[in-house]
Structures are given as C-alpha cells and as structure tokens.
Scaffold this motif. Structure first.
Motif: not given
Length: 372
Positions: A60-89
C-alpha cells in the motif's frame, strides 16, 4: 476509547475486502489488506498476495501516488515487527512518516501480539484498534491463522453432502453424486484454498479418490491426509500413484503393520503415528502433528466415522453441508456422522448459523461451531 469515524470504517472495510483477495495463497501467513488515506482520499492500497511476497502495508505504501507523510494507514491486522521472509512492516510505516494507524484486529502469535503497536506508539504514531462488528469480521477473515497461533492445530472445516432424509450414501455406499455440479465446483475451490484435505480409509477404499483441487484458482495442491489406523491404503490407489502431484500423509495407529507401512513409505507416503486410546484422542494427536508442519486449514470430506471422531474431539470449527432434493428412504443408509452422541437434545452441539445459499437445486448450509 477513540471512536472511529464513518470515513475510518469505510477505509477499514476496504482493507478487509482487499485482504480477501489473498485467500488460499498466503498460508502460513494471514490474509491482510491495507489502505493509506488522507481524509477521504485514498493515496494507495494493497494486500498480501502470497507467502514470501511483500506484506500489505508495504504494498500500500509503495502504491501511494503522493508522499504519504502525515497520512493514516488502515490495516486489517496489526503490523508485524519481526524479521521473517520479509522485513518488519513497522519499519516501513515509520520510514514513510505515517502519523496514524488504524487496525481492525490483533495478531495472536507470540512474536506479535501487540508488540508492533507498542513500537509505533513509542515512536509517536497514533494507534487505534477497532472494536465491535468490524473487528469481528477481521478476526473471522483469518480463523485458520488465529487457531493455529493459539493451539498449534489447524482450523477444521467439515464438509458433506446429504439427501433431504439425511443420507450421505445408499446402503451399498454409492454417493455419486448427491450434490450438483456447481456444488462440486465450489468444493474444488475450497480445496484450492485449504492447506490440507482429510478423509477416512473407508472413503479412500470405497471411492479411490484423487482428492486434488481441480479449479482454475488452484495455484498449489493441498496436502492430502488419510486417517488409516491399520495402514490398509493400497499402494496402487490413485492417492499413492499421484504423490508427484500432491503430498500424501497417512495417519495410522500403533496397530499398523510394519510391512504395510514400509511399502507405503517406499512409495513416498509420509506416515504419522497418532497416539491415543480412542479415535477422538488420535484425531487431536494427528492435528498436533499437522500443525507442526505449518498446515493451518484442514477440510474434512469424509466419511461419517471420521467426521464423528472430529466432532467428539471438539475439533470441528466450521461445518458446510449441502442438502440435495433427493430421498433415499432407507434406514440402513449412512448419515453424515457415525458416532455416539448425547442422550438429550439439550446436550447437543449448538452451532451458529452463518449462511444459507441456494446453489442450483442444492442448499448450502454454513455453520460455525466456534471462533478464534
């Protein structure tokens, strides 16, 4: 408690709709959708498309058409904070300058469970966790992931087709076909969305099924599981002969003869010995083993004895029953469950009716026995 606005709820609902697009491809990860917005305007959105690919927040962040600084992120599940197959969100959220995060549901896994939200709060991000109906919808979206996180066992869906008088076959065992063609197509879609499928040895011997997902959406084949206490599955069965198409696990008891096991193992069958003094106990032991293999969803397709053992073990989470406009009219015809139930109706298992749907001439009943 911070109240969600109508705009917040609309963006969250969109995140849930996006999350559903990953159904059947994300396991062992959950289905997750995300929306980046500034007020009513959506800047970017995305979903987790498959295990190993970027998480919904990063998409979603990569798809932003403008700088998302100061915006709100809506997500269906709490963001991860651990390193897995992908970096922490959480790292991506902070780097993007997101100032507010609205989360529809928690992540019950030990490596998450509020940690990501705490990190965001510590960095000055406003965090809002939804409650009520939309939070429940978000939890229901990931029942297999949630059950596995809490119990280590897969979420179990019991499926069967029966006649109006409750028969799943004739007295001779013939059951082809009780449900209609569209109903059977739907079952193949469910198979494609499941990590594993299970049948009992009686069904395996009677039908000699392939038990594969033959649906256009099938990007992988589920693991096939046969509950076969005495290892009676023939080495020349279709299940064994098609191991190159889909894995096969045989769940046996300690009574299984070693020569039979050796023949099946030589053919590529994985054997799991389930300990327990009765069938329900062996079901639980088998589910523990399947869970250790990161199988989070199991579709049980038959037969009546295996279904009854799962129910007696308390391991049926959802039921999907097709009722066809047929009458067998035979007291010897088997029903969907062949076990010993309670003597009083008051002691019967009560389920929550989720949906009734007509599929051509069939009626599909979906009922939930418990939530995670």
């Amino acid at each position: 408690m911070t109240m969600l606005t109508e705009s917040d709820l609309r963006h969250l609902e969109r995140a849930l709709d996006l999350a559903e697009r990953g159904r059947g491809r994300t396991s062992p990860n959950p289905c997750v959708g995300a929306v980046v917005a500034r007020g009513e305007r959506v800047l970017g959105e995305g979903f987790h498309a498959a295990a190993g690919e970027p998480h919904a927040e990063r998409v979603a962040l990569a798809a932003c058409d403008v700088d998302p600084r100061g915006a709100t992120l809506y997500v269906s599940l709490e963001p991860c904070c651990h390193e897995g197959r992908t970096p922490p969100c959480t790292d991506a959220i902070l780097a993007a300058g997101i100032k507010r995060v609205v989360v529809a549901s928690d992540d019950p896994t030990p490596k998450a469970s509020g940690r990501g939200l705490a990190i965001l709060r510590d960095e000055g991000v406003e965090v809002v966790v939804a409650e009520g109906e939309i939070a429940r919808r978000a939890r229901l979206l990931n029942q297999p992931f949630r059950k596995h996180a809490r119990t280590g066992r897969p979420h179990v869906t019991l499926k069967y087709a029966m006649t109006l008088d409750g028969a799943v076959a004739t007295r001779s065992g013939d059951s082809r076909w009780i449900s209609g063609e569209r109903s059977r197509e739907l079952v193949h879609r469910w198979r494609a969305q499941s990590d594993a499928l299970a049948i009992g040895i009686g069904t395996a011997l009677a039908d000699d099924p392939l038990l594969t997902a033959r649906h256009p959406s099938a990007e992988r084949q589920p693991v096939r599981v046969v509950f076969d206490s005495e290892a009676r599955l023939p080495p020349d069965s279709q299940l064994v002969r098609t191991i190159d198409q889909a894995p096969l696990i045989l769940v046996v008891s300690r009574a299984a003869a070693r020569p039979a096991l050796q023949r099946l193992e030589a053919a590529g069958v994985e054997v799991v010995v389930a300990a327990g003094e009765n069938e329900p106990a062996r079901v639980v032991a088998a589910l523990d083993e399947l869970g250790q293999r990161q199988l989070q969803s199991l579709l049980v397709e038959g037969g009546p004895r295996l279904a009854a053992a799962f129910l007696a073990a308390g391991e049926v989470d959802e039921l999907r029953a097709f009722v066809a406009p047929l009458l067998v009219g035979d007291r010897e015809a088997p029903g969907p469950l062949s076990g010993t139930g309670p003597e009083a109706i008051a002691d019967a298992v009560r389920a929550e009716l989720v949906a009734l749907e007509r599929i051509d001439d069939d009626v599909l009943i979906v009922a939930r026995l418990r939530e995670w």
